[in-house]
Structures are given as C-alpha cells and as structure tokens.
Scaffold this motif. Structure first.
Motif, PDB file in Angstrom:
ATOM      1  N   ARG A   1       0.852  -1.186   0.000  1.00 34.38           N
ATOM      2  CA  ARG A   1       0.000   0.000   0.000  1.00 34.38           C
ATOM      3  C   ARG A   1       0.885   1.231   0.000  1.00 34.38           C
ATOM      4  NH1 ARG A   1      -5.232  -1.115   3.754  1.00 34.38           N
ATOM      5  NH2 ARG A   1      -5.916  -2.951   2.626  1.00 34.38           N
ATOM      6  N   GLY A   2       0.964   1.890  -1.134  1.00 33.65           N
ATOM      7  CA  GLY A   2       1.854   3.037  -1.258  1.00 33.65           C
ATOM      8  C   GLY A   2       3.291   2.571  -1.155  1.00 33.65           C
ATOM      9  N   SER A   3       4.042   3.144  -0.238  1.00 28.83           N
ATOM     10  CA  SER A   3       5.434   2.721  -0.057  1.00 28.83           C
ATOM     11  C   SER A   3       5.583   1.715   1.075  1.00 28.83           C
ATOM     12  CB  SER A   3       6.306   3.943   0.232  1.00 28.83           C
ATOM     13  OG  SER A   3       5.892   4.564   1.437  1.00 28.83           O
ATOM     14  N   ALA A   4       4.488   1.356   1.757  1.00 31.22           N
ATOM     15  CA  ALA A   4       4.537   0.432   2.891  1.00 31.22           C
ATOM     16  C   ALA A   4       3.902  -0.916   2.518  1.00 31.22           C
ATOM     17  CB  ALA A   4       3.815   1.032   4.082  1.00 31.22           C
ATOM     18  N   TYR A   5       4.091  -1.888   3.402  1.00 29.90           N
ATOM     19  CA  TYR A   5       3.533  -3.221   3.185  1.00 29.90           C
ATOM     20  C   TYR A   5       2.532  -3.547   4.285  1.00 29.90           C
ATOM     21  CZ  TYR A   5       6.973  -4.053  -0.411  1.00 29.90           C
ATOM     22  OH  TYR A   5       7.706  -3.968  -1.565  1.00 29.90           O
ATOM     23  N   TYR A   6       1.470  -4.229   3.888  1.00 26.62           N
ATOM     24  CA  TYR A   6       0.428  -4.681   4.805  1.00 26.62           C
ATOM     25  C   TYR A   6       0.841  -6.061   5.297  1.00 26.62           C
ATOM     26  CZ  TYR A   6      -4.461  -4.350   6.348  1.00 26.62           C
ATOM     27  OH  TYR A   6      -5.611  -4.233   7.082  1.00 26.62           O
ATOM     28  N   ILE A   7       1.124  -6.186   6.600  1.00 29.57           N
ATOM     29  CA  ILE A   7       1.666  -7.413   7.187  1.00 29.57           C
ATOM     30  C   ILE A   7       0.642  -8.012   8.146  1.00 29.57           C
ATOM     31  CG2 ILE A   7       3.617  -8.375   8.486  1.00 29.57           C
ATOM     32  CD1 ILE A   7       4.467  -6.982   5.946  1.00 29.57           C
ATOM     33  N   GLU A   8       0.472  -9.338   8.099  1.00 30.21           N
ATOM     34  CA  GLU A   8      -0.393 -10.028   9.056  1.00 30.21           C
ATOM     35  C   GLU A   8       0.476 -10.777  10.052  1.00 30.21           C
ATOM     36  OE1 GLU A   8      -2.882 -13.665   8.156  1.00 30.21           O
ATOM     37  OE2 GLU A   8      -4.433 -12.114   8.349  1.00 30.21           O
ATOM     38  N   ILE A   9       0.316 -10.445  11.339  1.00 27.43           N
ATOM     39  CA  ILE A   9       1.100 -11.049  12.417  1.00 27.43           C
ATOM     40  C   ILE A   9       0.125 -11.673  13.401  1.00 27.43           C
ATOM     41  CG2 ILE A   9       2.672 -10.583  14.326  1.00 27.43           C
ATOM     42  CD1 ILE A   9       3.754  -8.248  12.668  1.00 27.43           C
ATOM     43  N   LYS A  10       0.397 -12.906  13.828  1.00 31.89           N
ATOM     44  CA  LYS A  10      -0.469 -13.564  14.801  1.00 31.89           C
ATOM     45  C   LYS A  10      -0.075 -13.147  16.208  1.00 31.89           C
ATOM     46  CE  LYS A  10      -2.068 -17.607  12.374  1.00 31.89           C
ATOM     47  NZ  LYS A  10      -2.201 -19.052  12.395  1.00 31.89           N
ATOM     48  N   ASP A  11      -1.076 -12.707  16.976  1.00 32.66           N
ATOM     49  CA  ASP A  11      -0.886 -12.321  18.367  1.00 32.66           C
ATOM     50  C   ASP A  11      -1.816 -13.197  19.201  1.00 32.66           C
ATOM     51  OD1 ASP A  11      -0.145 -11.034  20.653  1.00 32.66           O
ATOM     52  OD2 ASP A  11      -1.362  -9.247  20.293  1.00 32.66           O
ATOM     53  N   LEU A  12      -1.230 -14.202  19.861  1.00 33.94           N
ATOM     54  CA  LEU A  12      -2.012 -15.194  20.615  1.00 33.94           C
ATOM     55  C   LEU A  12      -3.067 -15.848  19.731  1.00 33.94           C
ATOM     56  CD1 LEU A  12      -2.463 -13.298  23.985  1.00 33.94           C
ATOM     57  CD2 LEU A  12      -0.841 -15.121  23.460  1.00 33.94           C
ATOM     58  N   ASN A  13      -2.654 -16.308  18.558  1.00 37.49           N
ATOM     59  CA  ASN A  13      -3.478 -17.007  17.573  1.00 37.49           C
ATOM     60  C   ASN A  13      -4.564 -16.139  16.941  1.00 37.49           C
ATOM     61  OD1 ASN A  13      -2.065 -19.414  17.799  1.00 37.49           O
ATOM     62  ND2 ASN A  13      -3.266 -20.042  19.570  1.00 37.49           N
TER      63      ASN A  13
ATOM     64  N   ARG B   1      -3.248  -7.056  11.669  1.00 38.02           N
ATOM     65  CA  ARG B   1      -2.650  -6.516  10.446  1.00 38.02           C
ATOM     66  C   ARG B   1      -2.053  -5.144  10.731  1.00 38.02           C
ATOM     67  NH1 ARG B   1      -7.420  -8.625   6.469  1.00 38.02           N
ATOM     68  NH2 ARG B   1      -6.857 -10.811   6.701  1.00 38.02           N
ATOM     69  N   TYR B   2      -0.850  -4.937  10.195  1.00 36.96           N
ATOM     70  CA  TYR B   2      -0.123  -3.694  10.408  1.00 36.96           C
ATOM     71  C   TYR B   2       0.407  -3.189   9.072  1.00 36.96           C
ATOM     72  CZ  TYR B   2      -0.057  -5.205  15.283  1.00 36.96           C
ATOM     73  OH  TYR B   2      -0.407  -5.616  16.533  1.00 36.96           O
TER      74      TYR B   2
END
Length: 90
Positions: free
Chosen positions: A56-68, A72-73
């Motif tokens: 998205r633009g110059s950044a990346y959409y990342i999915e991280i699991k937090d306690l299962n 998304r960040y």
C-alpha cells in the motif's frame, strides 16, 4: 531489544533495506530501524514474524499472529527483513 545505535551509526541507514521489495506471501520479521520513525509502540512488534498481504503506497500490509489472533499492520520496508524458508521445515 534495540534502544539506541552506536555513536558512529547514528542517523545512517541502508539504502538496500529502504528500497527492498516483497511479494505477497513472503515471510518477514519486524526489525526496527532506529534512525526512522516506526509508528507503533516501541517493543510490541520487534522480532515478530508475519506474512506480507499486499503493498500500500510505499509500505507493506503485514499479518502477524498475536495469541493465535491475526492482526494486520502497515509497516515501511526499512523495518522489515525477509525470512528464507529452511528446506524440510514447514
């Protein structure tokens, strides 16, 4: 845990890391670059791993699991490091 850079490295950053590219599905680790603003609480994401969903633009959409629970960040590529899959381990 990263808190500060060595005096000779202050303000410097790697152009390679700043302009690196990722594909959707790549596994990445969050490694903060201290000379650039991160945008999230300092130690919450440091060292976490996740998958790239999209750019998205110059950044990346990342999915991280937090306690299962997947969260998304939106993170700039200078704060990300690609993780290569080791053969045999899934």
């Amino acid at each position: 845990m990263l808190k500060y850079k060595k005096p000779r490295q202050k303000g410097k950053f790697s152009f390679t890391r700043f302009f690196q590219k990722f594909q959707p599905g790549d596994t990445v680790a969050v490694v903060r670059e201290l000379s650039h603003e991160f945008g999230y609480v300092n130690n919450r994401l440091q060292g976490r791993t996740g998958k790239v969903l999209a750019k998205r633009g110059s950044a990346y959409y990342i999915e991280i699991k937090d306690l299962n629970k997947p969260k998304r960040y939106l993170i700039k590529p200078i704060h990300l490091t690609k993780i290569e899959n080791i053969g045999g381990i899934k």
